[in-house]
Write a protein that holds these residues in place. Structure first.
Motif, short mmCIF file in Angstrom:
data_model
loop_
_atom_site.label_atom_id
_atom_site.label_comp_id
_atom_site.label_asym_id
_atom_site.label_seq_id
_atom_site.Cartn_x
_atom_site.Cartn_y
_atom_site.Cartn_z
N GLU A 136 10.66 7.41 1.31
CA GLU A 136 10.15 8.37 0.35
C GLU A 136 10.82 8.11 -0.99
O GLU A 136 12.04 8.02 -1.06
CB GLU A 136 10.49 9.79 0.82
CG GLU A 136 10.14 10.88 -0.17
CD GLU A 136 10.63 12.24 0.31
OE1 GLU A 136 9.93 12.87 1.10
OE2 GLU A 136 11.76 12.61 -0.07
N VAL A 137 10.00 8.00 -2.07
CA VAL A 137 10.55 7.78 -3.39
C VAL A 137 10.26 9.01 -4.25
O VAL A 137 9.11 9.42 -4.39
CB VAL A 137 9.96 6.51 -4.05
CG1 VAL A 137 10.48 6.36 -5.47
CG2 VAL A 137 10.28 5.27 -3.22
N LYS B 255 5.56 12.92 -4.26
CA LYS B 255 6.45 11.83 -3.87
C LYS B 255 5.61 10.61 -3.52
O LYS B 255 4.43 10.73 -3.19
CB LYS B 255 7.29 12.22 -2.65
CG LYS B 255 7.95 13.58 -2.78
CD LYS B 255 9.41 13.48 -2.91
CE LYS B 255 9.99 14.90 -2.88
NZ LYS B 255 11.15 15.01 -3.67
N ILE B 256 6.23 9.44 -3.58
CA ILE B 256 5.55 8.19 -3.24
C ILE B 256 6.16 7.66 -1.94
O ILE B 256 7.38 7.65 -1.77
CB ILE B 256 5.74 7.13 -4.35
CG1 ILE B 256 5.35 7.69 -5.72
CG2 ILE B 256 4.97 5.85 -4.02
CD1 ILE B 256 3.91 8.11 -5.88
N TYR B 257 5.27 7.26 -1.01
CA TYR B 257 5.72 6.81 0.31
C TYR B 257 5.28 5.38 0.59
O TYR B 257 4.15 4.99 0.29
CB TYR B 257 5.14 7.73 1.39
CG TYR B 257 5.68 9.13 1.30
CD1 TYR B 257 6.84 9.50 1.97
CD2 TYR B 257 5.03 10.08 0.53
CE1 TYR B 257 7.34 10.79 1.86
CE2 TYR B 257 5.52 11.38 0.42
CZ TYR B 257 6.67 11.72 1.09
OH TYR B 257 7.18 12.99 0.99
N PHE B 258 6.20 4.62 1.18
CA PHE B 258 5.95 3.26 1.64
C PHE B 258 6.37 3.21 3.11
O PHE B 258 7.41 3.75 3.46
CB PHE B 258 6.79 2.25 0.85
CG PHE B 258 6.52 2.23 -0.62
CD1 PHE B 258 5.50 1.44 -1.14
CD2 PHE B 258 7.26 3.01 -1.49
CE1 PHE B 258 5.24 1.42 -2.51
CE2 PHE B 258 7.01 3.00 -2.86
CZ PHE B 258 6.00 2.20 -3.36
N SER B 259 5.57 2.55 3.94
CA SER B 259 5.93 2.49 5.36
C SER B 259 5.64 1.11 5.94
O SER B 259 4.91 0.31 5.35
CB SER B 259 5.17 3.57 6.14
OG SER B 259 3.79 3.30 6.16
N ARG C 130 0.87 -1.17 0.00
CA ARG C 130 0.00 0.00 0.00
C ARG C 130 0.91 1.22 0.00
O ARG C 130 1.84 1.30 0.81
CB ARG C 130 -0.88 0.01 1.25
CG ARG C 130 -1.98 1.05 1.20
CD ARG C 130 -2.78 1.14 2.47
NE ARG C 130 -3.50 -0.08 2.78
CZ ARG C 130 -4.53 -0.12 3.61
NH1 ARG C 130 -4.95 0.97 4.22
NH2 ARG C 130 -5.13 -1.26 3.86
N ALA C 131 0.67 2.15 -0.90
CA ALA C 131 1.53 3.33 -1.04
C ALA C 131 0.70 4.60 -0.95
O ALA C 131 -0.51 4.60 -1.22
CB ALA C 131 2.26 3.29 -2.37
N VAL C 132 1.37 5.68 -0.61
CA VAL C 132 0.74 7.00 -0.52
C VAL C 132 1.45 7.94 -1.49
O VAL C 132 2.67 8.01 -1.51
CB VAL C 132 0.84 7.56 0.92
CG1 VAL C 132 0.33 8.99 0.99
CG2 VAL C 132 0.08 6.67 1.90
N ASN C 133 0.65 8.63 -2.30
CA ASN C 133 1.15 9.65 -3.21
C ASN C 133 0.86 10.99 -2.55
O ASN C 133 -0.31 11.37 -2.39
CB ASN C 133 0.41 9.51 -4.55
CG ASN C 133 0.87 10.49 -5.60
OD1 ASN C 133 1.76 11.29 -5.37
ND2 ASN C 133 0.25 10.41 -6.75
#
Length: 105
Positions: free
Chosen positions: A101-102, A35-39, A28-31
């Motif tokens: 953070e990508v 930026k794209i975030y994975f946690s 599950r990722a957040v835009n």
């Protein structure tokens, strides 16, 4: 092509820090703010450790592949914001997490 969704489930591809081979995982990722975030809860996951060791990552989503650079988020306020965006209205949004953070190329 850009990713429009704020919350989505792409495949993150990292380079194995031990094997050097591609490692794929659906997350599950957040835009957020371009930026794209994975946690995750702890920094012990293979994908997380791989992204720190080899920051060049790929994201596959909707038949597209994006290349980007990953880095550890050290801003606790941003960590909390990403958790609330990732788990809207859920109790687990309050849990402490580590975040990557990508920045897409």
């Amino acid at each position: 092509m850009d990713i429009k969704e704020e919350l989505f489930r792409p495949i993150l591809i990292t380079k194995g820090r031990k094997t050097g081979r591609e490692h794929k995982v659906m997350l599950r990722a957040v835009n957020h703010n371009g930026k794209i975030y994975f946690s995750r809860h702890r920094p012990d996951g293979d994908w997380f450790q791989n992204a720190l060791a080899n920051p060049l990552v790929k994201i596959q989503y909707n038949d597209n592949e994006f290349i980007g650079n990953a880095k550890l988020v050290t801003d606790k306020t941003l960590d909390e914001k990403i958790s609330f965006l990732k788990y809207p209205g859920e109790e687990r949004a309050k849990e402490k997490r580590v975040t990557i953070e990508v920045t897409l190329n």
